[in-house]
Scaffold this motif. Structure first.
Motif, PDB file in Angstrom:
ATOM      1  N   VAL A 194       0.846  -1.204   0.000  1.00  0.00           N
ATOM      2  CA  VAL A 194       0.000   0.000   0.000  1.00  0.00           C
ATOM      3  C   VAL A 194       0.879   1.250   0.000  1.00  0.00           C
ATOM      4  O   VAL A 194       0.685   2.170  -0.804  1.00  0.00           O
ATOM      5  CB  VAL A 194      -0.957  -0.005   1.214  1.00  0.00           C
ATOM      6  CG1 VAL A 194      -1.628   1.352   1.375  1.00  0.00           C
ATOM      7  CG2 VAL A 194      -2.011  -1.104   1.057  1.00  0.00           C
ATOM      8  N   ARG A 217       2.685   1.671  -3.367  1.00  0.00           N
ATOM      9  CA  ARG A 217       1.810   2.143  -4.449  1.00  0.00           C
ATOM     10  C   ARG A 217       1.517   3.636  -4.273  1.00  0.00           C
ATOM     11  O   ARG A 217       1.410   4.373  -5.254  1.00  0.00           O
ATOM     12  CB  ARG A 217       0.524   1.313  -4.460  1.00  0.00           C
ATOM     13  CG  ARG A 217       0.781  -0.133  -4.903  1.00  0.00           C
ATOM     14  CD  ARG A 217      -0.395  -1.050  -4.619  1.00  0.00           C
ATOM     15  NE  ARG A 217      -0.071  -2.445  -4.904  1.00  0.00           N
ATOM     16  CZ  ARG A 217      -0.872  -3.475  -4.608  1.00  0.00           C
ATOM     17  NH1 ARG A 217      -2.046  -3.251  -4.025  1.00  0.00           N
ATOM     18  NH2 ARG A 217      -0.507  -4.708  -4.892  1.00  0.00           N
ATOM     19  N   MET A 218       1.385   4.083  -3.016  1.00  0.00           N
ATOM     20  CA  MET A 218       1.220   5.522  -2.762  1.00  0.00           C
ATOM     21  C   MET A 218       2.462   6.277  -3.231  1.00  0.00           C
ATOM     22  O   MET A 218       2.368   7.357  -3.818  1.00  0.00           O
ATOM     23  CB  MET A 218       1.001   5.775  -1.255  1.00  0.00           C
ATOM     24  CG  MET A 218      -0.353   5.327  -0.740  1.00  0.00           C
ATOM     25  SD  MET A 218      -0.405   5.277   1.079  1.00  0.00           S
ATOM     26  CE  MET A 218      -0.215   6.992   1.497  1.00  0.00           C
ATOM     27  N   ALA A 232       2.350   6.758  -6.923  1.00  0.00           N
ATOM     28  CA  ALA A 232       1.287   7.683  -7.345  1.00  0.00           C
ATOM     29  C   ALA A 232       1.626   9.130  -6.989  1.00  0.00           C
ATOM     30  O   ALA A 232       1.282  10.046  -7.731  1.00  0.00           O
ATOM     31  CB  ALA A 232      -0.041   7.273  -6.713  1.00  0.00           C
ATOM     32  N   ARG A 235       2.246  14.151  -0.599  1.00  0.00           N
ATOM     33  CA  ARG A 235       1.526  12.918  -0.223  1.00  0.00           C
ATOM     34  C   ARG A 235       2.372  11.654  -0.379  1.00  0.00           C
ATOM     35  O   ARG A 235       1.910  10.557  -0.095  1.00  0.00           O
ATOM     36  CB  ARG A 235       0.239  12.810  -1.048  1.00  0.00           C
ATOM     37  CG  ARG A 235      -0.710  13.974  -0.761  1.00  0.00           C
ATOM     38  CD  ARG A 235      -1.855  14.008  -1.739  1.00  0.00           C
ATOM     39  NE  ARG A 235      -2.844  12.961  -1.454  1.00  0.00           N
ATOM     40  CZ  ARG A 235      -3.839  12.632  -2.282  1.00  0.00           C
ATOM     41  NH1 ARG A 235      -3.961  13.256  -3.434  1.00  0.00           N
ATOM     42  NH2 ARG A 235      -4.681  11.686  -1.947  1.00  0.00           N
ATOM     43  N   GLU A 261      -7.806   4.509   6.229  1.00  0.00           N
ATOM     44  CA  GLU A 261      -8.267   3.694   5.112  1.00  0.00           C
ATOM     45  C   GLU A 261      -7.607   4.211   3.837  1.00  0.00           C
ATOM     46  O   GLU A 261      -7.903   5.326   3.393  1.00  0.00           O
ATOM     47  CB  GLU A 261      -9.786   3.779   5.001  1.00  0.00           C
ATOM     48  CG  GLU A 261     -10.346   2.587   4.254  1.00  0.00           C
ATOM     49  CD  GLU A 261     -11.864   2.640   4.181  1.00  0.00           C
ATOM     50  OE1 GLU A 261     -12.399   2.356   3.105  1.00  0.00           O
ATOM     51  OE2 GLU A 261     -12.477   2.991   5.206  1.00  0.00           O
ATOM     52  N   PRO A 262      -6.685   3.420   3.256  1.00  0.00           N
ATOM     53  CA  PRO A 262      -6.027   3.902   2.034  1.00  0.00           C
ATOM     54  C   PRO A 262      -7.045   3.977   0.895  1.00  0.00           C
ATOM     55  O   PRO A 262      -8.086   3.326   0.942  1.00  0.00           O
ATOM     56  CB  PRO A 262      -4.983   2.821   1.741  1.00  0.00           C
ATOM     57  CG  PRO A 262      -4.932   1.952   2.941  1.00  0.00           C
ATOM     58  CD  PRO A 262      -6.231   2.084   3.636  1.00  0.00           C
ATOM     59  N   GLU A 263      -6.713   4.762  -0.122  1.00  0.00           N
ATOM     60  CA  GLU A 263      -7.577   4.808  -1.301  1.00  0.00           C
ATOM     61  C   GLU A 263      -7.731   3.395  -1.857  1.00  0.00           C
ATOM     62  O   GLU A 263      -6.783   2.609  -1.831  1.00  0.00           O
ATOM     63  CB  GLU A 263      -6.932   5.682  -2.384  1.00  0.00           C
ATOM     64  CG  GLU A 263      -6.994   7.163  -2.104  1.00  0.00           C
ATOM     65  CD  GLU A 263      -6.338   7.947  -3.244  1.00  0.00           C
ATOM     66  OE1 GLU A 263      -6.577   7.640  -4.420  1.00  0.00           O
ATOM     67  OE2 GLU A 263      -5.565   8.870  -2.937  1.00  0.00           O
ATOM     68  N   ALA A 264      -8.922   3.104  -2.380  1.00  0.00           N
ATOM     69  CA  ALA A 264      -9.226   1.744  -2.851  1.00  0.00           C
ATOM     70  C   ALA A 264      -8.225   1.266  -3.900  1.00  0.00           C
ATOM     71  O   ALA A 264      -7.870   0.087  -3.948  1.00  0.00           O
ATOM     72  CB  ALA A 264     -10.639   1.703  -3.410  1.00  0.00           C
ATOM     73  N   ARG A 265      -7.714   2.188  -4.727  1.00  0.00           N
ATOM     74  CA  ARG A 265      -6.799   1.765  -5.801  1.00  0.00           C
ATOM     75  C   ARG A 265      -5.472   1.225  -5.267  1.00  0.00           C
ATOM     76  O   ARG A 265      -4.724   0.577  -6.002  1.00  0.00           O
ATOM     77  CB  ARG A 265      -6.540   2.926  -6.768  1.00  0.00           C
ATOM     78  CG  ARG A 265      -5.879   4.125  -6.113  1.00  0.00           C
ATOM     79  CD  ARG A 265      -5.605   5.224  -7.129  1.00  0.00           C
ATOM     80  NE  ARG A 265      -5.286   6.477  -6.473  1.00  0.00           N
ATOM     81  CZ  ARG A 265      -4.412   7.352  -6.948  1.00  0.00           C
ATOM     82  NH1 ARG A 265      -3.776   7.099  -8.073  1.00  0.00           N
ATOM     83  NH2 ARG A 265      -4.186   8.482  -6.309  1.00  0.00           N
ATOM     84  N   PHE A 266      -5.140   1.517  -4.006  1.00  0.00           N
ATOM     85  CA  PHE A 266      -3.876   1.017  -3.443  1.00  0.00           C
ATOM     86  C   PHE A 266      -4.046  -0.331  -2.755  1.00  0.00           C
ATOM     87  O   PHE A 266      -3.082  -0.957  -2.341  1.00  0.00           O
ATOM     88  CB  PHE A 266      -3.299   2.024  -2.449  1.00  0.00           C
ATOM     89  CG  PHE A 266      -3.020   3.369  -3.044  1.00  0.00           C
ATOM     90  CD1 PHE A 266      -2.373   3.464  -4.278  1.00  0.00           C
ATOM     91  CD2 PHE A 266      -3.395   4.529  -2.400  1.00  0.00           C
ATOM     92  CE1 PHE A 266      -2.121   4.706  -4.863  1.00  0.00           C
ATOM     93  CE2 PHE A 266      -3.146   5.776  -2.967  1.00  0.00           C
ATOM     94  CZ  PHE A 266      -2.512   5.859  -4.197  1.00  0.00           C
ATOM     95  N   GLU A 267      -5.285  -0.748  -2.575  1.00  0.00           N
ATOM     96  CA  GLU A 267      -5.568  -1.985  -1.824  1.00  0.00           C
ATOM     97  C   GLU A 267      -5.696  -3.185  -2.768  1.00  0.00           C
ATOM     98  O   GLU A 267      -5.957  -3.033  -3.957  1.00  0.00           O
ATOM     99  CB  GLU A 267      -6.875  -1.826  -1.039  1.00  0.00           C
ATOM    100  CG  GLU A 267      -6.758  -0.955   0.204  1.00  0.00           C
ATOM    101  CD  GLU A 267      -6.187  -1.710   1.401  1.00  0.00           C
ATOM    102  OE1 GLU A 267      -5.644  -2.819   1.229  1.00  0.00           O
ATOM    103  OE2 GLU A 267      -6.274  -1.167   2.514  1.00  0.00           O
TER     104      GLU A 267
END
Ligand SMILES: [Zn+2]
Ligand SMILES: [Zn+2]
Length: 244
Positions: free
Chosen positions: A61, A64-65, A68, A74, A105-111
């Motif tokens: 996670v 991936r952040m 991005a 960020r 809660e991480p953004e859904a795209r990182f999960e």
């Protein structure tokens, strides 16, 4: 001599699981493997990192952040938003713990799409596990160290996982040359990356995040790539077609 062998072995084994399993597999899924090998390498990651075990889920996670938001506010670990490598490590640790313990809660795209093994993940994060591994390193040094200065190497063992991360994230976004303009500050720090297993080709990797070989020019040697190539030939993993 046993102490130096132990240090080098721990350095490279811990580095291998970080670049091969946490980075290239958990975060990027550059290749696939069956459940047996996924668990095998999960356990190997726990053993190799020992006292500084990093959860594949939280690593994936955060990483991936990082891709991005590379070198922006960020980004969980940009050297351009911290005064030194230690404050950067501390900030990364806080974000890591929030993700690990599901306080944010991480953004859904990182999960998703990372290996999960709750029992090992939970145990690996306990103080008991971390202290037991640390004690084992100390006992090894007590048994085999022949010079007092050798004990100065112990902190490296205690923090091996995050330390490799800090070296790569600090140096790889600060020092070296650029092959590509990625609109960030990623750099290639070394021509032959034997110290960090190919991880310091950050500029190449940010440009081509799905490419399993982090070296791009013929003289850029990514020492982990031949290992991955061999594991593919042995059918332990299956490399994906390069989309980059
Ligand atoms: Zn990076
Ligand atoms: Zn990456």
């Amino acid at each position: 001599m046993p102490v130096l062998i132990f240090f080098v072995a721990h350095w490279y084994l811990s580095l291998f699981v970080q670049t091969f399993y946490l980075h290239r597999y958990a975060a990027h899924k550059m290749f696939t493997m069956n459940r047996f090998w996924e668990r095998f390498f999960f356990l190997l990651t726990y053993i190799a990192q020992g006292s500084s075990f990093l959860s594949p889920r939280a690593y994936a996670v955060l990483h991936r952040m990082h891709h991005a938001f590379s070198d922006t506010e960020r980004d969980p670990h940009s050297p351009h938003f911290s005064n030194n490598a230690f404050t950067m490590m501390w900030k990364t640790k806080d974000i890591y713990n929030d993700v690990l313990n599901r306080r944010v809660e991480p953004e859904a795209r990182f999960e998703g799409n990372y290996p999960l093994w709750t029992a090992v993940e939970n145990f690996g994060d306990t103080w008991m596990s971390r202290v037991l591994w640390g004690t084992a390193y100390v006992l090894f040094y007590i048994a085999f160290a022949t010079q007092w200065w050798m004990f100065l190497l112990l902190p490296f063992h205690f923090l091996m996982g995050p330390l490799h991360g800090a070296i790569v994230n600090w140096s790889g976004h600060k020092y070296g040359y650029q092959n590509f303009d990625n609109h960030d500050k990623s750099r290639n720090s070394l021509f032959f990356d034997f110290l960090t297993g190919g991880e310091l080709f950050q500029n190449n990797h940010h440009k081509l995040p799905n490419r399993v070989n982090f070296g791009v020019k013929w003289w850029e040697v990514d020492p982990t790539y031949p290992v991955i190539w061999t594991l593919d030939k042995l059918r332990i993993i299956r490399l994906k077609k390069v989309r980059a």
